[in-house]
Motif scaffolding. Structure first.
Motif, PDB file in Angstrom:
ATOM      1  N   UNK A  11      12.997   1.916   6.376  1.00 25.18           N
ATOM      2  CA  UNK A  11      14.367   2.306   5.038  1.00 25.18           C
ATOM      3  C   UNK A  11      15.246   1.571   4.645  1.00 25.18           C
ATOM      4  N   UNK A  12      15.556   0.606   5.946  1.00 28.00           N
ATOM      5  CA  UNK A  12      16.827  -0.538   5.541  1.00 28.00           C
ATOM      6  C   UNK A  12      16.287  -1.174   4.457  1.00 28.00           C
ATOM      7  N   UNK A  13      15.016  -2.273   5.256  1.00 25.70           N
ATOM      8  CA  UNK A  13      14.062  -3.020   4.734  1.00 25.70           C
ATOM      9  C   UNK A  13      13.821  -2.803   3.358  1.00 25.70           C
ATOM     10  N   UNK A  14      13.947  -1.914   2.722  1.00 26.21           N
ATOM     11  CA  UNK A  14      13.685  -1.866   0.957  1.00 26.21           C
ATOM     12  C   UNK A  14      12.111  -2.134   1.241  1.00 26.21           C
ATOM     13  N   UNK A  15      10.826  -2.141   1.947  1.00 27.46           N
ATOM     14  CA  UNK A  15      10.206  -3.288   1.451  1.00 27.46           C
ATOM     15  C   UNK A  15       9.618  -2.150   0.954  1.00 27.46           C
ATOM     16  N   UNK A  16       8.505  -1.701   1.560  1.00 26.89           N
ATOM     17  CA  UNK A  16       7.104  -0.458   1.447  1.00 26.89           C
ATOM     18  C   UNK A  16       8.135   0.247   1.378  1.00 26.89           C
ATOM     19  N   UNK A  17       9.089   1.218   1.077  1.00 29.08           N
ATOM     20  CA  UNK A  17       9.661   2.250   1.242  1.00 29.08           C
ATOM     21  C   UNK A  17       9.505   2.029  -0.029  1.00 29.08           C
ATOM     22  N   UNK A  18      10.070   1.782  -0.609  1.00 29.60           N
ATOM     23  CA  UNK A  18      10.211   1.599  -2.370  1.00 29.60           C
ATOM     24  C   UNK A  18       8.997   1.719  -2.885  1.00 29.60           C
ATOM     25  N   UNK A  19       7.835   1.656  -2.322  1.00 29.13           N
ATOM     26  CA  UNK A  19       6.984   1.485  -3.274  1.00 29.13           C
ATOM     27  C   UNK A  19       6.304   3.148  -3.814  1.00 29.13           C
ATOM     28  N   UNK A  77      -6.099  -0.615 -12.261  1.00 31.49           N
ATOM     29  CA  UNK A  77      -5.831  -0.850 -13.865  1.00 31.49           C
ATOM     30  C   UNK A  77      -4.230  -0.278 -13.508  1.00 31.49           C
ATOM     31  N   UNK A  78      -4.765   1.307 -13.095  1.00 31.79           N
ATOM     32  CA  UNK A  78      -2.552   1.767 -12.881  1.00 31.79           C
ATOM     33  C   UNK A  78      -1.832   0.983 -12.650  1.00 31.79           C
ATOM     34  N   UNK A  79      -2.158   0.250 -11.162  1.00 31.92           N
ATOM     35  CA  UNK A  79      -0.806  -0.648 -10.377  1.00 31.92           C
ATOM     36  C   UNK A  79      -0.739  -1.573 -11.642  1.00 31.92           C
ATOM     37  N   UNK A  80      -1.430  -2.186 -11.937  1.00 31.20           N
ATOM     38  CA  UNK A  80      -1.413  -3.311 -13.035  1.00 31.20           C
ATOM     39  C   UNK A  80      -0.331  -3.132 -13.618  1.00 31.20           C
ATOM     40  N   UNK A  81      -0.314  -1.414 -14.470  1.00 26.31           N
ATOM     41  CA  UNK A  81       0.537  -0.854 -15.776  1.00 26.31           C
ATOM     42  C   UNK A  81       2.159  -0.921 -14.833  1.00 26.31           C
ATOM     43  N   UNK A  82       1.864   0.030 -13.903  1.00 27.67           N
ATOM     44  CA  UNK A  82       2.841   0.149 -12.957  1.00 27.67           C
ATOM     45  C   UNK A  82       3.998  -0.851 -12.508  1.00 27.67           C
ATOM     46  N   UNK A 131       7.897  -2.650 -13.926  1.00 28.15           N
ATOM     47  CA  UNK A 131       8.694  -2.362 -13.102  1.00 28.15           C
ATOM     48  C   UNK A 131       8.621  -1.660 -11.726  1.00 28.15           C
ATOM     49  N   UNK A 132       7.195  -0.579 -12.300  1.00 25.54           N
ATOM     50  CA  UNK A 132       7.891   0.341 -10.456  1.00 25.54           C
ATOM     51  C   UNK A 132       7.276  -0.493  -9.351  1.00 25.54           C
ATOM     52  N   UNK A 133       5.877  -0.732  -9.302  1.00 23.65           N
ATOM     53  CA  UNK A 133       5.462  -1.280  -8.446  1.00 23.65           C
ATOM     54  C   UNK A 133       5.084  -3.135  -7.932  1.00 23.65           C
ATOM     55  N   UNK A 134       6.788  -3.391  -7.491  1.00 25.70           N
ATOM     56  CA  UNK A 134       6.621  -5.405  -7.813  1.00 25.70           C
ATOM     57  C   UNK A 134       6.533  -6.235  -6.305  1.00 25.70           C
ATOM     58  N   UNK A 135       6.363  -4.337  -5.726  1.00 31.14           N
ATOM     59  CA  UNK A 135       6.513  -5.524  -4.016  1.00 31.14           C
ATOM     60  C   UNK A 135       4.815  -6.123  -3.762  1.00 31.14           C
ATOM     61  N   UNK A 136       3.924  -6.008  -4.718  1.00 29.48           N
ATOM     62  CA  UNK A 136       2.561  -6.434  -4.590  1.00 29.48           C
ATOM     63  C   UNK A 136       2.142  -7.484  -6.251  1.00 29.48           C
ATOM     64  N   UNK A 137       1.506  -7.639  -6.297  1.00 32.72           N
ATOM     65  CA  UNK A 137       1.007  -8.467  -7.227  1.00 32.72           C
ATOM     66  C   UNK A 137      -0.858  -8.162  -7.740  1.00 32.72           C
ATOM     67  N   UNK A 138      -0.614  -7.527  -6.627  1.00 31.86           N
ATOM     68  CA  UNK A 138      -2.267  -6.888  -7.116  1.00 31.86           C
ATOM     69  C   UNK A 138      -2.588  -5.560  -6.827  1.00 31.86           C
ATOM     70  N   UNK A 139      -1.189  -4.650  -6.938  1.00 30.29           N
ATOM     71  CA  UNK A 139      -1.346  -3.217  -6.252  1.00 30.29           C
ATOM     72  C   UNK A 139      -2.907  -2.605  -7.132  1.00 30.29           C
ATOM     73  N   UNK A 140      -3.750  -2.043  -5.628  1.00 31.53           N
ATOM     74  CA  UNK A 140      -2.798  -1.264  -4.054  1.00 31.53           C
ATOM     75  C   UNK A 140      -2.615  -2.273  -3.189  1.00 31.53           C
TER      76      UNK A 140
END
Length: 558
Positions: free
Chosen positions: A436-444, A146-151, A155-164
């Protein structure tokens, strides 16, 4: 009496001040009168009956629940009244989206759920700890999604379609019929087979069941789903071509050329890619062979963990845990994720160390040490898994020569890679730099995933483990004082797996995608399910239902 009169007098003064303000400043006395009458009617016709009804209902509750329920209802009522204008959108303007921009209805539900959990769970814990643990498990899993969907929507957790989870939502129905049939047969037969079969046949039956369970779940997406995850351009097989005909040169330059490799190759040490390269060089071309190796090794972890439990906690305890290992929900990610192979190698390393230490066999102990030495070169995230063999050594207290054999075996792989030109610490530094450079998981977001990652672990091990955790924690406390009991040994193994997970989670390098990363740890946490009394078909069925629901609702790239 004097105090009461003083209170009455103070109230009268305040009422007088209010009336004076109304007379002096009110522009619409009729509107005020209507509003006041509405408040009176709402109080007498709605609020008071609701309070009386709540009091009557909570009055029927046992003493352990009554006071908490009354306080929780009062807090929920106050919060709901304060939030009601926001939920109704009072003051929201279409031409100003920054005014009341949030989903206040969902937020109110989250706050009410927190209030209910804060007052309900302690009372439930005092009355039934197992039920409270399952309730916490369910709330943690549901709350994380639920919290992952709200994030994600914010626009806070955009790396995943179904966080976590690193996955997408979907719905499967009839496609899961083979998996449901396997689960039904396993729930019915495994408790009997694990109790009656000779030990060797019990292990073989568990291995076969685990492999069949993983394959039947994956096949709900078709035959291609077994090897399909390895065909992704981000996976290890896509990086095999870079090894070429000279694996030594590739290993020597691995760190300096890391940025040019595929996602999973540059996120891990060189050994996984070299293993798949060797499989291909031996003539087993294509990802189908790689998938077969991964599934066979991953499902064999059931045998290794059971063998370890038998060595340390006795055969009776091992037979109780075998059905839960074979039908664990983490089977969803055995077919097919390379981390399942890591799980198999880690489990067999611990099993060989346990057997070698208990029997005093230098050869077996050295074999266990050899596999332990491969773990840091399979994945940097396997270092905390050494908590499990540390517990094994604590329980077995082997002789110095056995420790020496383990140590000699453990240095072989690190020494070979160092001589080949790969320095492990340089690999860690280079991988962290690309991370860190890829900005993938690091920005979660760290705070969210630090909690939600534990919810994913809960999904992997299932509600039966959550149900058993309170008793296992009691055994763990006792085990620190009395190491020799079977219950203490099993609890220490499960605790070591959980400790490794917590350490890796706190490090912050595992922000998401832990449904595969946790596999080597989850296999040991499941050992806590040994606390269930045989035949335990109810808890075992809950494990199977969890796995089927995850497969039905989640489309994972692995």
């Amino acid at each position: 009496m004097k105090t009461r009169l003083l209170a009455y007098a103070s109230g009268a003064v305040l009422i007088g001040i209010g009336l004076l303000g109304i007379v002096r400043d009110l522009d619409d006395p009729v509107g005020w009168a209507v509003w006041f009458a509405g408040v009176v009617v709402a109080h007498d016709a709605v609020l008071m009956p609701a309070v009386l009804a709540a009091g009557a209902l909570t009055g029927r509750l046992p003493d352990a629940y009554r006071r908490g329920a009354q306080v929780a209802l009062a807090m929920a009522a106050v919060v709901s009244l304060v939030a009601l204008p926001l939920v109704l959108g009072k003051g929201r303007r279409a031409d100003n989206p920054s005014q009341l921009p949030l989903s206040y209805g969902w937020n109110l539900l989250v706050v009410l759920a927190v209030i209910a959990a804060a007052f309900g769970l302690p009372a439930l814990w005092r009355r039934n700890r197992q039920a409270a643990a399952v309730a916490v498990w369910a709330l943690l899993v549901a709350g994380s999604f639920l919290v992952g969907d709200r994030l994600r929507r914010a626009g806070v957790a955009t790396e995943d379609a179904l966080p976590p989870l690193h996955a997408e939502g979907r719905l499967l129905t009839w496609q899961l019929l083979p998996a449901v049939l396997v689960a039904g047969a396993a729930v019915a037969a495994l408790p009997v087979l694990s109790r009656r079969l000779p030990w060797t046949w019990t292990l073989l039956a568990a291995w076969a069941t685990s492999a069949l369970w993983a394959v039947s779940l994956a096949m709900s997406d078709g035959w291609d789903a077994l090897a399909g995850p390895l065909n992704a351009p981000t996976e290890y097989p896509a990086g095999i071509a870079a090894v070429g005909d000279d694996p030594l040169a590739w290993t020597r330059t691995f760190t300096e050329k890391l940025g040019g490799y595929t996602t999973h190759v540059r996120g891990h040490p060189p050994l996984p890619t070299l293993l798949l390269w060797g499989l291909d060089a031996a003539g087993a071309h294509g990802t189908g062979w790689s998938a077969a190796l991964i599934i066979a090794a991953g499902s064999s972890a059931v045998v290794a963990v059971a063998l370890t439990v038998r060595t340390l906690a006795g055969e009776e305890t091992a037979r109780r845990v075998v059905p839960f290992l074979a039908l664990a929900p983490f089977a969803v990610w055995i077919a097919t994720s390379m981390d399942a192979f890591f799980m198999g190698v880690g489990a067999w390393a611990v099993a060989l160390v346990a057997v070698g230490a208990r029997r005093g066999s230098l050869t077996v102990a050295a074999g266990g040490g050899l596999l332990l030495g491969t773990l840091p070169y399979l994945s940097y995230g396997l270092l905390p898994l050494f908590a499990v063999p540390a517990v094994v050594l604590l329980l077995t207290r082997p002789r110095v020569r056995v420790l020496a054999a383990i140590g000699c075996g453990a240095v072989i792989v690190p020494l070979a890679f160092t001589l080949a030109g790969f320095w492990w610490l340089d690999g860690v530094e280079a991988t962290h730099a690309t991370y860190l450079i890829s900005r993938g998981s690091a920005q979660r977001p760290y705070a969210y995933f630090a909690v939600a990652n534990l919810a994913v672990l809960g999904l992997l091990v299932g509600p039966a483990v959550a149900h058993a955790l309170p008793a296992a924690l009691g055994d763990l406390r006792g085990g620190l004082k009395h190491l020799g009991t079977p219950a203490a040994a099993a609890a220490l193994l499960a605790g070591a797996g959980l400790l490794g997970t917590l350490a890796l989670d706190a490090s912050g390098v595992t922000r998401g995608e832990v449904e595969r990363i946790w596999l080597p740890y989850a296999a040991w946490v499941v050992v806590a399910a040994a606390r269930h009394r045989e035949p335990a078909r109810g808890p075992l069925a809950a494990q199977a239902v969890t796995a089927v629901l995850v497969q039905a609702l989640v489309l994972s790239p692995w």
